[in-house]
Design a protein around this motif. Structure first.
Motif, short mmCIF file in Angstrom:
data_model
loop_
_atom_site.label_atom_id
_atom_site.label_comp_id
_atom_site.label_asym_id
_atom_site.label_seq_id
_atom_site.Cartn_x
_atom_site.Cartn_y
_atom_site.Cartn_z
N LYS A 1 -54.84 11.88 -17.21
CA LYS A 1 -53.70 12.59 -17.05
C LYS A 1 -52.96 12.73 -18.42
O LYS A 1 -52.27 14.00 -18.55
CB LYS A 1 -52.68 12.10 -16.00
N ALA A 2 -53.32 12.00 -19.49
CA ALA A 2 -52.51 12.16 -20.65
C ALA A 2 -53.29 13.46 -21.53
O ALA A 2 -52.64 14.02 -22.29
CB ALA A 2 -52.83 10.98 -21.77
N GLY A 3 -54.30 14.11 -20.86
CA GLY A 3 -54.83 15.22 -21.28
C GLY A 3 -54.10 16.45 -21.07
O GLY A 3 -54.48 17.58 -21.49
N TRP A 4 -53.30 16.42 -20.26
CA TRP A 4 -52.35 17.62 -19.63
C TRP A 4 -51.07 17.75 -20.31
O TRP A 4 -50.34 16.34 -20.24
CB TRP A 4 -52.59 17.70 -18.01
N SER A 5 -50.62 18.62 -20.49
CA SER A 5 -49.40 18.94 -21.21
C SER A 5 -48.20 18.70 -20.18
O SER A 5 -47.16 18.57 -20.57
CB SER A 5 -49.08 20.47 -21.66
N LYS A 6 -48.61 18.73 -19.03
CA LYS A 6 -47.37 18.54 -17.75
C LYS A 6 -48.32 17.80 -16.76
O LYS A 6 -49.45 17.87 -16.92
CB LYS A 6 -46.60 19.84 -17.40
N ALA A 7 -47.69 17.09 -15.82
CA ALA A 7 -48.13 16.51 -14.85
C ALA A 7 -49.31 17.54 -14.00
O ALA A 7 -48.81 18.68 -13.55
CB ALA A 7 -47.17 15.87 -13.95
N PRO A 8 -50.36 17.01 -13.35
CA PRO A 8 -51.28 17.92 -12.91
C PRO A 8 -50.39 18.38 -11.50
O PRO A 8 -49.99 17.62 -10.90
CB PRO A 8 -52.39 17.11 -12.67
N TRP A 9 -50.66 19.46 -11.16
CA TRP A 9 -50.08 20.03 -9.89
C TRP A 9 -50.92 20.25 -8.72
O TRP A 9 -52.04 20.99 -8.95
CB TRP A 9 -49.35 21.21 -10.36
N ARG A 10 -50.50 20.18 -7.60
CA ARG A 10 -51.30 20.41 -6.27
C ARG A 10 -50.11 20.73 -5.57
O ARG A 10 -49.26 20.21 -5.22
CB ARG A 10 -52.24 19.18 -5.69
N PRO A 11 -50.52 21.88 -4.35
CA PRO A 11 -49.44 22.51 -3.51
C PRO A 11 -49.25 21.36 -2.53
O PRO A 11 -48.02 21.51 -2.05
CB PRO A 11 -50.27 23.63 -2.94
N SER A 12 -50.06 20.38 -2.38
CA SER A 12 -49.78 19.59 -1.18
C SER A 12 -48.96 18.34 -1.72
O SER A 12 -48.46 17.62 -0.78
CB SER A 12 -50.89 18.67 -0.72
N ASP A 13 -48.71 18.22 -3.17
CA ASP A 13 -47.73 17.24 -3.71
C ASP A 13 -46.23 17.41 -2.99
O ASP A 13 -45.61 16.24 -2.44
CB ASP A 13 -47.27 17.50 -4.90
N LYS A 14 -45.74 18.38 -2.67
CA LYS A 14 -44.39 18.58 -2.15
C LYS A 14 -44.39 18.09 -0.84
O LYS A 14 -43.39 17.70 -0.10
CB LYS A 14 -43.94 20.04 -2.15
N LEU A 15 -45.34 17.93 0.14
CA LEU A 15 -45.61 17.55 1.28
C LEU A 15 -46.05 16.11 1.48
O LEU A 15 -45.90 15.56 2.71
CB LEU A 15 -46.68 18.31 2.14
N LYS A 16 -46.53 15.51 0.50
CA LYS A 16 -47.24 14.29 0.75
C LYS A 16 -46.03 13.13 1.01
O LYS A 16 -45.03 13.22 0.32
CB LYS A 16 -47.95 13.98 -0.47
N LEU A 17 -46.61 12.42 1.98
CA LEU A 17 -45.71 11.15 2.32
C LEU A 17 -46.09 9.88 1.34
O LEU A 17 -47.28 9.70 1.22
CB LEU A 17 -45.94 11.01 3.74
N LYS A 18 -45.28 9.14 1.28
CA LYS A 18 -45.57 7.88 0.47
C LYS A 18 -45.87 6.65 1.18
O LYS A 18 -45.42 6.57 2.44
CB LYS A 18 -44.27 7.47 -0.36
#
Length: 489
Positions: free
Chosen positions: A141-158
């Motif tokens: 993940k350090a290779g990306w200038s910002k956190a990798p984004w996926r559309p399901s992130d906002k829906l994901k439950l912990k």
């Protein structure tokens, strides 16, 4: 909306292909000294263009890119499964019997490796990951200038207790019937779905929508970018808007002519396609009924055309923003997919259909409208993009730059490429495919050989035929040399 107009046109376009007349791309007019990179990664997509286009899904936008770039007609994944294939490509390192065996393996198996994104970031690029790039979005993940984004992130439950709910989110069913089945069973509901929704309702479309927004921001930033866009379809379940399903008539869809293992092929070549069998509407054992097989092909084709249309939208925005002349564009599939050939479904095999991949590269100043017939492999992409972008060469990576073949499609490339799956190691040349299976002690327990000059569909295993004895010996020697080299790395 502008993008909707473009999509409507692209969805109905029919493009004629020509791979015979080379042209030279225009010189970049941007003041940037470094080219941008747009890396379009498509999950589970078979080769659909050029000489492989007969009875293939309709992909006018990928076809168009092939006429504007260089199509590699004999490109292969190094590992026929999503996570391992991506880990190998993005680290530039081959898999071995001890490396890249699972889905989330880049950090675990190659902790010291500098990812492709990291190398670009270290050389002044803004690097962005959208959708499925690494299978585990937090690998390297350090290779990306910002956190990798996926559309399901906002829906994901912990929490682990929500694993089933999060699986439902990822499967992204839009019809009530499919969601009801998911809720009432411990399986994955239906293997395909067509819903009367827009292209941006499914998560797959939201990835493309976000890519367009990122391109618009890059236009304003005026800094070189490396944008990786991982489209999920045609990965199971084969979900797509209804209009893509309507592009095909069931009676026109191809039915696999080879519904059993090739003649004299070893049983080790067989697998139970468990990935597909875990769906509610698929029998848990035995063959798939003819009508269900036809529907699966229909769903796969529709999902492929859906991702093609999204690729068209992203490329149209790249052009509209006048970023295209200074941007390297790559379309890559992480591995192939069996649709009943050899009696198999899904990936996870050593046959060509599960390993051969689409690979198209369009780069500033490179010839266009050509195709390469030499064999190439996924690990070649890392050094190719590094050379095209004029950034320092990386040590300790596998693969060979494809720039000589981009400049001259007839240039001599590799003599062979290598793929592996679990206990099977494979060498491929332009003419031959040779696979060996080994036990835990390293002893060869089975093998198969196909001569693509006379048997392109891999129907007859000729490994034990006397007239191919010298061919087997030569390929076996090369394969062993490569295995020994990879194990030392």
């Amino acid at each position: 909306m502008r993008t909707k107009t473009i999509l409507t046109w692209l969805g109905s376009a029919t493009l004629a292909l020509s791979f015979t007349v080379p042209a030279i791309a225009k010189q970049p007019t941007s003041s940037q000294s470094k080219p941008n990179v747009l890396f379009l990664m498509v999950d589970d997509m078979r080769v659909n263009y050029g000489p492989y286009a007969e009875q293939a899904p309709k992909t006018p936008n990928i076809d168009k890119l092939a006429t504007n770039g260089v199509a590699f007609n004999r490109a292969y994944s190094n590992i026929p499964v999503c996570g391992a294939s991506r880990a190998s490509l993005l680290t530039g390192i081959r898999g071995t019997k001890d490396r890249f065996l699972a889905f989330n393996t880049a950090d675990k198996d190659t902790p010291q490796a500098v990812s492709l994104a990291q190398h670009f970031k270290d050389n002044g690029y803004t690097t962005v990951s959208l959708g499925k790039v690494f299978n585990n979005q937090f690998d390297k993940k350090a290779g990306w200038s910002k956190a990798p984004w996926r559309p399901s992130d906002k829906l994901k439950l912990k929490g682990k207790k929500n694993a089933r709910a999060n699986l439902k989110i990822r499967h992204d069913y839009q019809t009530q019937s499919a969601n009801d089945i998911f809720d009432k069973t411990d399986k994955n509901s239906l293997a395909y779905e067509s819903a009367d929704v827009s292209d941006f309702t499914y998560l797959n479309g939201q990835i493309a929508e976000q890519a367009i927004k990122e391109l618009q921001q890059f236009k304003e930033a005026k800094q070189p970018f490396f944008l990786a866009v991982g489209l999920k379809k045609p990965h199971l379940p084969f979900n797509s808007p209804q209009k893509y399903w309507d592009m095909y008539k069931p009676e026109d869809l191809p039915v696999a002519k080879t519904n059993s293992l090739p003649e004299t092929a070893p049983q080790q070549a067989k697998h139970t396609w468990g990935e597909l069998r875990n769906y509610y509407d698929i029998p848990t054992e035995g063959p798939i009924p003819a009508d269900k097989a036809q529907n699966l092909v229909h769903g796969y084709y529709a999902a492929t055309s859906y991702s093609d249309a999204l690729i068209g939208l992203v490329l149209a925005e790249l052009d509209a923003l006048e970023l295209d002349e200074n941007t390297i564009v790559v379309v890559w599939g992480d591995h192939g997919w069996s649709l009943g050939e050899h009696g198999l479904w899904a990936k996870h095999s050593s046959f060509n259909v599960a390993n051969q991949i689409p690979l198209i590269i369009k780069a500033p100043t490179m010839p266009t409208g050509t195709s390469v017939e030499g064999v190439v492999e996924s690990v070649d992409i890392y050094p190719t993009l590094v050379e095209l972008s004029n950034i320092p060469t990386m040590n300790n990576i596998d693969g060979t730059s494809l720039v000589p073949q981009l400049k001259d499609p007839k240039a001599k490339g590799k003599d062979a490429v290598f793929t592996r799956w679990k206990t099977a190691d494979t060498i491929r040349t332009v003419r031959f495919h040779y696979t060996e299976w080994r036990n835990k002690q390293g002893k060869v327990t089975a093998r198969m050989l196909y001569d693509h000059q006379v048997d392109p569909q891999e129907l007859v295993n000729i490994a034990e035929q006397e007239k191919y004895k010298n061919v087997v010996a030569n390929l076996k020697k090369q394969l062993q040399q490569q295995i020994d080299l990879a194990n030392k790395s």
